[in-house]
Design a protein around this motif. Structure first.
Motif, PDB file in Angstrom:
ATOM      1  N   TRP A 264      10.906 -38.312 -26.924  1.00 23.12           N
ATOM      2  CA  TRP A 264      12.238 -37.710 -26.785  1.00 23.12           C
ATOM      3  C   TRP A 264      12.368 -37.105 -25.390  1.00 23.12           C
ATOM      4  N   THR A 265      13.583 -37.148 -24.844  1.00 27.23           N
ATOM      5  CA  THR A 265      13.850 -36.533 -23.549  1.00 27.23           C
ATOM      6  C   THR A 265      14.932 -35.464 -23.688  1.00 27.23           C
ATOM      7  N   PHE A 266      14.761 -34.378 -22.945  1.00 27.60           N
ATOM      8  CA  PHE A 266      15.683 -33.240 -22.983  1.00 27.60           C
ATOM      9  C   PHE A 266      16.110 -32.884 -21.562  1.00 27.60           C
ATOM     10  N   LYS A 267      17.403 -32.682 -21.389  1.00 26.05           N
ATOM     11  CA  LYS A 267      17.927 -32.251 -20.089  1.00 26.05           C
ATOM     12  C   LYS A 267      18.117 -30.747 -20.092  1.00 26.05           C
ATOM     13  N   LEU A 268      17.530 -30.075 -19.108  1.00 21.72           N
ATOM     14  CA  LEU A 268      17.666 -28.637 -18.973  1.00 21.72           C
ATOM     15  C   LEU A 268      18.870 -28.310 -18.106  1.00 21.72           C
TER      16      LEU A 268
END
Length: 484
Positions: free
Chosen positions: A475-479
């Protein structure tokens, strides 16, 4: 946080939105039940009501933070509160790969690292020591290796179109012939008889050979200075230096290790303190990270050392050690304090572990801290940013209870304070439980571009599971900010 911390709602919202919403005269006579809240124009409901004190509205800081989309962390060592904006989940990818054997799935995800200069969707990862399990034989639990010939491997992967694609494979090997395998390749079998777990065949009847070169691969880090990898290994516990093609160069081990294992093809440096020999089996060197300039390397243990014995299995203190890569000598060690299991329901302290780390720079690390549960049972799966700049360097101290009175692992939080030991500060960057990540072992963590968190789980080769698919997800998360 255990205490109820209050903040003036007017002041807090002024900091967030630039608007003061109430004056003392305006809130006079207002009751908690009549107050309505919004954040960025959207209605929100705080988890606790505001109170009217002397004509000013006060809202518990945690309720305020949660209502405005922020994580709230309390640091009892520094009496400080951190508010951090929550990220956005921007991508999900699954591994689609053929099974290794009947009932044994392809595995990656025990580590994850992104190399500078590579595309943002390309990473390197590993699986661990290979398929293994535990069975009962004559009333005893034994460790079995159904594919004893499995070679721990570094994988180059790409994420695209919802899938994790394997681009290249680099099996780990020695520069010569491993007497256990009869070829260059190593195994994931234990190193030392009587010290490590005893390896058995699938039926638990025959004891397998030990491999002094064997690695239980858990963490992976890249050094841009010499274009090599370092791998954290649970067995030693050790940190292995590896060429890009998978050839082992050298290994950092605890003092006293080399007297028990002969590895003439791979130089072993006894640079870890002797206390690291007291690891809990299968809970060793879990995480490794290297600063972007290649100057320093950090290694974290998965669980507390059994120091002086297994009575410390429920200690909250986990060790993070820092090495100067120019000398391969440790220069600092820190007491990382895991979350208190008492704030969760039915969770044992010993089931809270570190699973990976990223060295953002010499003072800031990302730490993957998790429990042993999956799905709806999970309560703790967080990525923390920690700051080492004002943490106490305990290298060479509190390793035994003969001179220090107590080891680091024996101390309570109160005793840490009494001894002047300040752990790194922590703030939540991603709470995976809130995003309902479905798997237990979040073991790979990477940072791309300073503002994208990438995580992947280890599927343990599907041994003993009934997963309909491979069971590996990235999974990828944008901060909404940059970590630096």
């Amino acid at each position: 946080m255990n205490k109820t911390w209050l903040a003036a709602a007017a002041t807090a919202l002024a900091l967030t939105t630039g608007t003061v919403i109430a004056s003392a005269a305006e809130v006079a006579g207002t009751t908690a039940e009549t107050i309505k809240y919004s954040s960025n124009g959207e209605a929100v409901s705080p988890s606790a009501n505001a109170v009217n004190i002397g004509g000013s509205l006060y809202l518990p800081i945690r309720a305020f933070g949660e209502a405005t989309g922020k994580y709230v962390d309390w640091d009892e060592f520094r009496s400080s509160v951190s508010l951090t904006d929550k990220p956005e989940l921007v991508g999900k990818y699954k591994l689609v790969a053929p099974d290794l054997a009947q009932g044994i799935k392809m595995g990656v995800g025990s580590s994850l690292t992104h190399l500078p200069g590579d595309p943002d969707n390309v990473f390197y990862t590993t699986a661990d020591r290979g398929p293994n399990g535990e069975i009962e034989v004559n009333g005893a639990t034994v460790r079995t290796f159904p594919l004893a010939e499995y070679t721990p491997t570094i994988y180059k992967i790409e994420i695209a179109d919802g899938q994790i694609k394997i681009l290249e494979q680099f099996p780990l090997k020695v520069n010569g012939t491993n007497p256990v395998t009869g070829k260059a390749g190593i195994t994931g079998l234990p190193n030392i008889k009587g010290r490590d777990e005893t390896p058995y065949d699938p039926k638990g009847e025959k004891e397998l050979a030990y491999d002094p070169y064997g690695l239980d691969v858990e963490g992976l880090a890249y050094n841009p200075k010499d274009d090599t990898f370092w791998i954290s290994d649970e067995y030693g516990p050790s940190i292995a230096h590896v060429k890009r093609d998978g050839t082992l160069i050298e290994r950092i081990v605890p003092k006293g290790w080399t007297a028990q294992a002969a590895t003439p093809l791979v130089t072993a440096h006894e640079a870890l303190p002797a206390a690291y020999n007291k690891l809990r089996q299968n809970r060793g060197a879990e995480a490794v990270g290297i600063t972007p300039d290649g100057g320093y390397m950090f290694m974290a243990m998965q669980s507390p050392l059994r120091n002086p014995n297994k009575d410390t299995d429920n200690s909250r203190q986990l060790r993070i050690i820092k090495f100067d890569l120019a000398t391969l000598k440790p220069v600092a060690e820190f007491a990382y304090v895991a979350e208190d299991a008492n704030q969760f329901k039915g969770l044992k302290q010993g089931d809270i572990v570190i699973s990976d780390l990223v060295a953002v720079n010499e003072n800031v690390l990302l730490i993957d801290e998790r429990d042993k549960n999956a799905g709806d049972s999970a309560q703790l799966k967080r990525i923390f940013a920690i700051d080492l700049s004002n943490a106490t360097n305990i290298l060479g101290k509190y390793d035994d209870n003969q001179s220090a009175g107590k080891t680091l692992e024996q101390m309570s939080v109160g005793e840490l304070k009494a001894n002047g030991i300040t752990p790194p500060s922590k703030r939540t960057v991603v709470d995976l439980v809130a995003f309902r990540f479905p798997y237990e072992k979040v073991e790979g963590l990477s940072l791309v571009g300073g503002d994208t968190i990438v995580i992947v789980n280890d599927n343990d080769f599907g041994v003993g599971s009934d997963l309909p698919e491979n069971g590996t997800e990235l999974w990828t998360f944008k901060l909404p900010y940059t970590i630096k």
